[in-house]
Write an enzyme that holds these catalytic residues in place. Sequence first.
Site, PDB file in Angstrom:
ATOM      1  N   SER A 185      -4.876   1.555  -4.181  1.00 42.24           N
ATOM      2  CA  SER A 185      -4.341   2.775  -3.559  1.00 42.24           C
ATOM      3  C   SER A 185      -2.894   2.541  -3.180  1.00 42.24           C
ATOM      4  O   SER A 185      -2.437   1.403  -3.037  1.00 42.24           O
ATOM      5  CB  SER A 185      -5.148   3.121  -2.300  1.00 42.24           C
ATOM      6  N   TYR A 218      -9.443   0.862   5.542  1.00 39.50           N
ATOM      7  CA  TYR A 218      -9.232   1.237   4.142  1.00 39.50           C
ATOM      8  C   TYR A 218      -7.991   0.556   3.578  1.00 39.50           C
ATOM      9  O   TYR A 218      -8.030  -0.059   2.501  1.00 39.50           O
ATOM     10  CB  TYR A 218      -9.091   2.758   4.051  1.00 39.50           C
TER      11      TYR A 218
END
Length: 263
Positions: free
Chosen positions: A144, A159
């Site tokens: 990401s 995350y």
Amino acid sequence: MADQKLKGKVAIVTGGGSGIGRASVLEFARHGAKVVLLDRTVEKAEKVKRQVEQEGGEAIVIGCDVSQPEQVEAAVNQAAEQWGRLDVVFANAGINGTMAPIETMKMEEWDQTIQINLRGTFATVKYAIPHLKNHGGSILINSSINGNRVFSNIGFSAYSTTKAGQVAFMKMAALELAQFKIRVNAICPGAIKTEIGDNTFPSDDLEEVKIPVEFPEGDQPLEEGPGSAAQVAKLALFLASEDSNHITGTEIYCDGAESLLHG
């Protein structure tokens, strides 16, 4: 189809039943790969398999929760045995998990995100290596922009930590596995229209730690809005195929310059 970039190859995609995983399964199959979908939601994966078959491709579905290493090992072994080889592994499965202040995030919420996103990626790669060694191959990790270029999404501490960890692990793996002709790369998407919001759990007190920053309209400079899973799948195809046969140990951003604005 002319110019099938994965003809004769066998590919595993974790989280293949939705989002970027689904789009990648379809893209790989259209380019001649036999695809194994590993997903904990078998019903969704079966729908994708049916679409692959309707388009003339081959796919199988294996139920697998990547946070359970014994399930990953069994599923990867079964996948490799299905067609006698393994060439491409896309460690795509992941969740956003709980978005919460560090102070109030529960340890079990932190652990769940780590187990699925980071530990699950490690297990997927670990158990694929013995099979990939036979012919060489390509490992892709879906990371990401968060944790790599972007640190402004308050509440995403777990995350972002997993996504940064995936990139570090990718680079370690790329060097270690180069001698076996196994390439390892990471994709870092920005905002993409997928169902990952189903696995996102904002806490009630998140607003208390948010920093009030207003971005101008259009915070994806290249396009007016989030990217598509199909755009990420085309990058996955490139990294899976021989078109990228001298690229390893690299993270590639697929975000329309969003991370350069948000970083």
